[in-house]
Design an enzyme around this catalytic site. Structure first.
Site, mmCIF file in Angstrom:
data_model
loop_
_atom_site.group_PDB
_atom_site.id
_atom_site.type_symbol
_atom_site.label_atom_id
_atom_site.label_comp_id
_atom_site.label_asym_id
_atom_site.label_seq_id
_atom_site.Cartn_x
_atom_site.Cartn_y
_atom_site.Cartn_z
ATOM 1 N N ASP A 1 0.839 -1.197 0.000
ATOM 2 C CA ASP A 1 0.000 0.000 0.000
ATOM 3 C C ASP A 1 0.879 1.255 0.000
ATOM 4 O OD1 ASP A 1 -2.308 1.496 0.153
ATOM 5 O OD2 ASP A 1 -3.079 0.503 1.944
ATOM 6 N N ASP B 1 -10.666 2.013 -3.560
ATOM 7 C CA ASP B 1 -11.264 1.732 -2.254
ATOM 8 C C ASP B 1 -12.780 1.717 -2.356
ATOM 9 O OD1 ASP B 1 -9.101 1.260 -0.697
ATOM 10 O OD2 ASP B 1 -8.981 3.272 0.166
#
Ligand code: DGJ
Length: 737
Positions: A479, A549
């Site tokens: 990430d 997301d």
């Protein structure tokens, strides 16, 4: 495929079955472009395509001549200020302060295959016969600088890749202040510029605008390619559709700051440039030092936007993505992030994993929060050792327990970041990117580690590889959750600060390279607050990426549809999540959530224990469906059929290479009362093959019927009677009798 040089006309012609690209050594020994587009016959000379002539206010190169002005010449890699006033492809500041350059053609090389780019990701060949490369070497005597322009043409793709390299041979130094990866001048501006723009949770939405005189551009100065603009531009004719008409694509294989622009001059020429953003970039070259630009991948299609996308999909899936996982069926995963965020312990995790394994899920991914003092986003980043309060037997123990359930185990990292409340920051406060005596701004309470410094990359390599060696790790989610601010490296001298943002990305690539070569069986999935670093550069290391997301099925249609302009669906992480959806609070049927996520690297992101028995049965079926069909979905040819940007509907499909099988997704975003009959016209089938649909062998249809007459859509095809957010899957198989 061939690259031909004609010494008399001084022209290079690069061509394959589909495209032609013609470069000319101009009278002033610089390079011009005569043609780029659909394949044309090869001839000795195309010089008639060079246009010049007298124009008021033009400046001319040769004394006494009023014909040859660079301002009106279509060029390959132009400079500024020697009769061309448009934005240049590069700029070099010299010791005397001048930026005027004159790169003269010196020589060329033509060879089979394609060279690797030093330190940078790039497309490749597996066999030298797959492509040919032309290197044109130019030299500026006055500043002893060599410029190598490389062009690779693939045999089986309508694609040319380009890059540029500067090498300084003198005794002083020069400073590169701009070095784009490519520049090309097209002879008119009757195009629409298509690009992919957005923000967090609505990444890569399709934008279209008609070109006009002046400059239209997209860019990132965020230190990463960004959610705001993807490093991609296409120029399409206004009449071009998904399946017909011309389109030129330009895609940059890079993950940092970039600039993509189309400059239309007032004589209607379009100059397209793509490369590292010149702002925040300054690269000093001392004797024998060189600078290599990233690669641009140019695709041409006269079969509409789908044609361009399919060229990118296949090239990027098979000759950009690499390694063990490139061609492997991707595991169906469950990720705990939306189920728990930071709020978990071993019992909670094992509970979710247990149910997942019962339903046939193959990989458990433990997301953020397993390490250091990471109980919220304020602490712990940088401390890559397990929190034993949450996992008493460590990651080693947890990974074993998960594997004993019959699943593989994957782990989340955010290697490039640190919280101030962490052991790493306390030990090395000077390791973050920050400008001395100025505030260091935070984003999500975190700071960026200075990956332009080798010792820091090395430290993170040691921390990550220790976990990989000790525990059984099959997957890593890498990430990266902030953009860069106050960019400055305290370990670097003042005159090298312009290198830092590029060197940071080189540091990221170096770490990826080291870890992927040492642990080739680990499947890496990139992520950046969802899809904020979803670019071809990262795809070289991580064969899949977390697309967004936003896991709402309806929002995902636009995101995945837009992303598919360039990126193969095999690389788009796509998960079924809970309802009401956590980002937009929408309630969509479980079937639709899967019907959208099937067209990606499929997984789940919810607490499966919260599902009813009936829902678990549905999930079990979905997992089985994906296992049976993932080879086709990941490797087939993807077609966009109906755009969610223009309709209350969405449809896409994937067809196997041999055209014996296809899967179509059809989605009703909003229902309409008393609406007319609808049909879906399919694509890519074999006109002469007969197919049956959804296992109903009673009735079969020729490919031509399905493509030209279409499938009538019936309400019984939909889950939940065809209301808002409902969907249908049509599975076509060739009938063999
Ligand atoms: C952002 C990612 O996009 C999410 O999926 C999740 O991994 C969080 N970061 C964790 O902090």
């Amino acid at each position: 495929m061939a690259i031909k040089f004609n010494a008399k006309s001084k022209e290079f012609h690069l061509y394959n079955k589909e495209i032609s690209y013609i470069i000319k050594i101009l009278d002033n020994n610089e390079l011009g472009n005569l043609y780029y587009g659909k394949r044309i016959h090869h001839k000795e000379s195309f010089s008639y395509l060079f246009e010049g002539g007298m124009r008021p206010l033009a400046a001319y190169v040769f004394e006494g001549d009023t014909f040859f002005s660079l301002q009106h010449t279509r060029q390959e890699y132009p400079s500024y200020g020697t009769t061309d006033f448009r934005y240049p492809a590069f700029e070099i500041k010299q010791e005397n302060g001048s930026k005027i350059t004159n790169f003269q053609f010196q020589s060329y090389n033509i060879f089979q295959g394609k060279k690797k780019l030093e330190q940078l990701p790039a497309t490749y060949v597996e066999n030298e016969k797959e492509a040919q490369t032309l290197e044109i070497i130019l030299y500026d005597d006055l500043i002893s600088t060599r410029l190598v322009l490389s062009y690779t043409i693939y045999e089986d793709f309508p694609i040319i890749t380009r890059n540029a390299k500067f090498i300084y041979k003198g005794e002083d130094k020069v400073t590169l202040t701009k070095a784009m990866s490519c520049s090309i001048d097209l002879p008119d501006y009757d195009y629409e510029m298509v690009h992919l723009s957005g923000a967090w949770s609505r990444e890569r939405h399709i934008r279209n605008k008609k070109l006009d005189h002046g400059v239209q551009s997209i860019y990132s100065l965020r230190g990463t390619s960004s959610a705001e603009h993807n490093p991609f531009i296409a120029l399409k004719r206004p009449s071009t559709t998904e399946f017909e008409g011309e389109v030129y694509g330009f895609s940059l294989v890079y993950s940092g700051n970039f600039l993509g622009e189309v400059l239309v001059d007032t004589h209607d020429t379009s100059r397209i440039m793509l490369g590292i953003h010149p702002s925040m970039f300054e690269w000093i070259l001392n004797k024998d030092e060189s600078f290599q630009t990233p690669e641009v991948v140019m695709a041409y299609s006269d079969k509409g936007i789908n044609g361009m996308s399919q060229a990118y999909h296949k090239l990027y899936r098979t000759r950009l993505a690499r390694g063990y996982w490139r061609d492997k069926a991707r595991p169906i995963l469950i990720n705990n992030w939306e189920a728990t965020t930071f709020d978990f312990d071993e019992e909670i995790i094992l509970n979710i994993a247990e149910t997942a394994s019962e339903l046939g899920i193959e990989l458990f991914v433990l997301d953020d929060g397993w390490f250091g003092s990471r109980n919220n986003d304020k602490a712990g980043l940088g401390d890559w050792y397990v929190n034993t309060k949450k996992f008493p037997d460590g990651i080693v123990g947890l990974s074993k327990k998960i594997e004993n359930m019959g699943m593989k185990f994957g782990l989340w990292f955010e290697p490039e970041m640190v919280n101030k409340d962490s052991d790493l920051y306390r030990a090395h406060p000077d390791w973050i990117i920050h400008t001395p005596n100025r505030t260091a701004s935070h984003c999500r309470n975190q700071y960026t580690l200075d990956f332009s410094r080798k010792e820091i990359v090395n430290y993170i390599y040691n921390a990550m590889s220790k976990v990989f060696r000790e525990a059984s790790i099959s997957y890593v989610k890498w990430d990266m959750n902030r953009y860069m601010t106050e960019c400055y490296s305290v370990s670097t001298i003042a005159e090298n600060q312009g290198k830092v943002m590029h060197e940071y990305i080189l540091g990221v690539y170096a770490l990826y390279e080291r870890l992927t070569s040492e642990f080739p069986h680990i499947l890496f999935e990139s992520c950046s607050s969802g899809g904020a670093r979803f670019d071809p550069g990262i795809l070289y290391y991580a064969p899949q990426g977390w697309t967004s997301d936003d896991t709402d099925a309806v929002e995902r249609m636009k995101i995945q549809y837009g992303t598919s302009y360039v990126y193969p669906i095999s690389c788009m992480g796509a998960h079924v999540s809970e309802v009401p959806n956590q980002q937009v609070f929408r309630i969509t049927p479980l079937e639709t959530r899967a019907n959208v996520a099937y067209f990606g690297a499929f997984g789940y992101e919810l607490d499966l224990n919260h599902l009813s028995e009936e829902e678990r049965t549905i999930v079990k079926k979905q997992v089985k469906f994906m296992k049976e069909n993932r080879e086709l979905i990941q490797k087939g040819t993807f077609y966009r059929l109906i755009s969610p940007f223009e309709n209350k509907l969405n449809s896409w499909m994937v067809v196997s290479e041999d055209k014996s099988e296809a899967i179509v997704g059809y989605y009703k975003i909003l229902n309409t009362a008393n609406e007319g009959f609808k049909r879906i016209k399919l694509q890519g089938l074999d006109e002469n093959k007969k197919y049956y649909i959804n296992n109903n062998k009673e009735e079969s249809f020729f490919g031509d019927e399905l493509m030209f007459a279409g499938i009538p859509v019936r309400s019984e095809d939909f889950c939940e009677h065809g209301g808002d957010f409902t969907s249908a899957i049509y599975h076509l198989n060739e009938i063999n009798n």
